[in-house]
Write a protein that holds these residues in place. Structure first.
Motif, mmCIF file in Angstrom:
data_model
loop_
_atom_site.group_PDB
_atom_site.id
_atom_site.type_symbol
_atom_site.label_atom_id
_atom_site.label_comp_id
_atom_site.label_asym_id
_atom_site.label_seq_id
_atom_site.Cartn_x
_atom_site.Cartn_y
_atom_site.Cartn_z
ATOM 1 N N THR A 149 59.395 52.625 5.683
ATOM 2 C CA THR A 149 59.320 51.621 4.617
ATOM 3 C C THR A 149 58.453 50.427 5.016
ATOM 4 O O THR A 149 57.688 49.910 4.197
ATOM 5 C CB THR A 149 60.722 51.130 4.225
ATOM 6 N N ALA A 150 58.560 49.991 6.276
ATOM 7 C CA ALA A 150 57.762 48.843 6.715
ATOM 8 C C ALA A 150 56.288 49.217 6.868
ATOM 9 O O ALA A 150 55.400 48.402 6.592
ATOM 10 C CB ALA A 150 58.312 48.286 8.026
ATOM 11 N N SER A 151 56.025 50.426 7.327
ATOM 12 C CA SER A 151 54.631 50.883 7.410
ATOM 13 C C SER A 151 53.990 50.889 6.027
ATOM 14 O O SER A 151 52.847 50.428 5.848
ATOM 15 C CB SER A 151 54.565 52.286 8.027
ATOM 16 N N LEU A 152 54.720 51.391 5.046
ATOM 17 C CA LEU A 152 54.204 51.429 3.679
ATOM 18 C C LEU A 152 54.002 50.026 3.116
ATOM 19 O O LEU A 152 53.070 49.786 2.330
ATOM 20 C CB LEU A 152 55.169 52.212 2.776
ATOM 21 N N ALA A 153 54.869 49.087 3.509
ATOM 22 C CA ALA A 153 54.758 47.716 3.010
ATOM 23 C C ALA A 153 53.440 47.076 3.408
ATOM 24 O O ALA A 153 52.919 46.198 2.696
ATOM 25 C CB ALA A 153 55.925 46.871 3.522
ATOM 26 N N VAL A 154 52.869 47.511 4.543
ATOM 27 C CA VAL A 154 51.562 47.006 4.985
ATOM 28 C C VAL A 154 50.441 47.881 4.439
ATOM 29 O O VAL A 154 49.382 47.383 4.037
ATOM 30 C CB VAL A 154 51.500 46.947 6.525
ATOM 31 N N MET A 155 50.666 49.181 4.395
ATOM 32 C CA MET A 155 49.637 50.110 3.907
ATOM 33 C C MET A 155 49.260 49.843 2.458
ATOM 34 O O MET A 155 48.075 49.893 2.087
ATOM 35 C CB MET A 155 50.144 51.557 4.016
ATOM 36 N N TYR A 156 50.279 49.558 1.642
ATOM 37 C CA TYR A 156 50.045 49.415 0.209
ATOM 38 C C TYR A 156 50.436 48.031 -0.295
ATOM 39 O O TYR A 156 51.273 47.875 -1.170
ATOM 40 C CB TYR A 156 50.808 50.502 -0.555
ATOM 41 N N ARG A 157 49.805 47.029 0.308
ATOM 42 C CA ARG A 157 49.964 45.682 -0.227
ATOM 43 C C ARG A 157 49.088 45.546 -1.470
ATOM 44 O O ARG A 157 48.048 46.199 -1.595
ATOM 45 C CB ARG A 157 49.569 44.642 0.828
#
Length: 461
Positions: free
Chosen positions: A114-122
């Protein structure tokens, strides 16, 4: 009002039932196996990131990795660590703590994704500022056709992060453990004290949130380590005093996890359900709120923030919640009549007569305030997504008013709604994360490969 209260409580019970538990736990197990446990092997690297070894590379975002984790932890380190653990033991028996541990270990994998995605798809808000969080992950990663899911998260996040419960409990603890014994108010007539406390707390919250995420991150990066160290020292002294009981209590936690003898009804399934529920509520793995904080991290490497986020359940559940659980168990108060925060208070009062209540009050103050600060940030981001970032400032005044209201009014009617909506957030968060998991691992494999190559080259040099 009784009908409304009953409806909201039923809604909360349904949302935190077996389907959500299955979604969170089975989803976390999928992330563990799908990643082949790779992220767990790089936990030492996460500490290097956290201590600022890679901050010099900069990147998009507003706050450092350490500040992002501190902000996320300030939202999870709250009343759940004091009241939630006590409730888990009261309802599910000591064995529920074992399943909280399991949830934390599984939740580490969920946090990575979830945290990786939060940066990937800002994505950019209506004012052109880069933002992170599940609603932006859904919009940017899955596309506009998934917007209803993004809106669902934003609405649930707006309601689920309201501060009324934390403030209500905080004022109650201050009143019962400090004000009434000191003669500042009475048990029957405490409206004026509650009002003054609410206004002062609202002023404190406004003073911090006026600086937005940068000031919140600055405050929480100082407050969170202080809270963890203080609470650890308190429980360490208590456990030294009752050291002889620790082995038996650890054995009881493990044995009761598979027997359910101490749980209501003696059902193993009930022990597991309670443990997983309280664990998920404690570390928020799969809920999505922490992604709003991690999405603000100053980095262009999603995997780095994913690794940092994995430390959250370790600190929150495996350390802080375990401290509370052992304090309750070794002192023997769990076999009495007290429950909730009173049970935790009884444990410290037993170990430190005349002082335990005051120590717990100090901890509860820090825990509640830090949660309220992070919840404002989460709620404001959801507000900005729904009605535009240029209107976000209205939310601050609304939030401050709720702080005052939460201090003076009994809010049993709305607590069920808030808890239920908190659980609703897991649906869009886990759905989007499961769908986008292959993209996370694609980036992670490249990052881990390059990191291994760099370390191998450094050893040769």
């Amino acid at each position: 009002m009784e009908v409304i209260e009953s409806f909201f409580n039923g809604f909360s019970a349904f949302m935190w039932g077996k389907p959500l538990v299955a979604l969170i736990v089975l989803g976390g197990l999928f992330f563990m196996t799908y990643s082949r446990f790779q992220p767990y092997k790089y936990i030492p690297h996460a500490f290097d990131i956290l201590r600022g070894k890679y901050d010099r590379f900069g990147g998009h975002g507003d706050i450092s990795h350490f500040q992002a984790l501190s902000t996320a932890l300030s939202g999870t380190l709250g009343m759940g660590n004091v009241t939630g653990v006590a409730l888990a033991i009261t309802i599910g028996g000591p064995g529920a703590i074992f399943w909280m541990w399991v949830t934390a270990i599984v939740g580490m994998a969920t946090k990575f994704f979830t945290a990786s995605l939060a940066v990937m798809y800002r994505g950019y808000d209506s004012k052109g500022h880069l933002q992170g969080g599940p609603m932006y992950v859904i919009r940017e990663g899955l596309g506009r056709k998934w917007m209803p899911l993004a809106i669902l998260f934003a609405i649930a996040g707006l309601v689920g992060t309201l501060p009324v419960f934390q403030i209500n409990q905080l004022v109650q603890v201050i009143r019962d453990m400090v004000a009434i014994p000191a003669g500042l108010t009475t048990a029957d007539n405490h409206f004026l004290f509650d009002l003054v406390a609410g206004v002062l707390l609202a002023g404190l919250v406004l003073a911090v949130i006026s600086g937005r995420i940068q000031r919140i991150a600055d405050v929480t990066s100082r407050l969170v380590p202080l809270m963890v160290v203080l609470y650890f020292l308190m429980t360490a002294v208590l456990l030294v005093l009752y050291a002889g009981n620790i082995p038996d209590m650890l054995l009881l936690i493990v044995s009761d996890a598979f027997s359910g003898k101490a749980a209501a009804g003696g059902a193993i399934g009930g022990v597991i359900l309670i443990g997983v529920q309280r664990g998920a509520f404690s570390n928020e793995a799969g809920i999505g709120t922490e992604s709003l904080a991690h999405g603000a991290a100053k980095t262009d490497y999603p995997t780095r923030e994913g690794l940092v986020a994995m430390l959250g359940p370790v600190i929150d559940t495996l350390i802080v919640c375990t401290c509370t659980a052992l304090a309750i168990l070794v002192t023997g108060v769990w076999q009495g009549e007290a429950n909730g925060i009173s049970l935790t208070g009884s444990a410290f009062e037993t170990a430190f007569p005349g002082l335990g209540g005051y120590l717990l009050t100090v901890m509860v103050f820090f825990l509640a305030i830090s949660t309220v600060l992070s919840f404002w940030y989460y709620g404001s981001k959801c507000t900005g997504f729904l009605i535009g970032a240029e209107r976000e400032h209205y939310y601050s005044w609304f939030y401050a008013a709720l702080v005052v209201i939460g201090a003076i009014v009994s809010l049993k009617t709305v607590v069920g709604l808030i808890d239920g909506m908190y659980a609703v957030m897991a649906i869009p968060t886990m759905t989007s994360t499961l769908l986008l998991a292959p993209r996370v691992m694609e980036r992670a494999r490249i990052y881990f490969h390059n990191l291994d190559q760099e370390e191998a080259a450094a050893q040769v040099d």
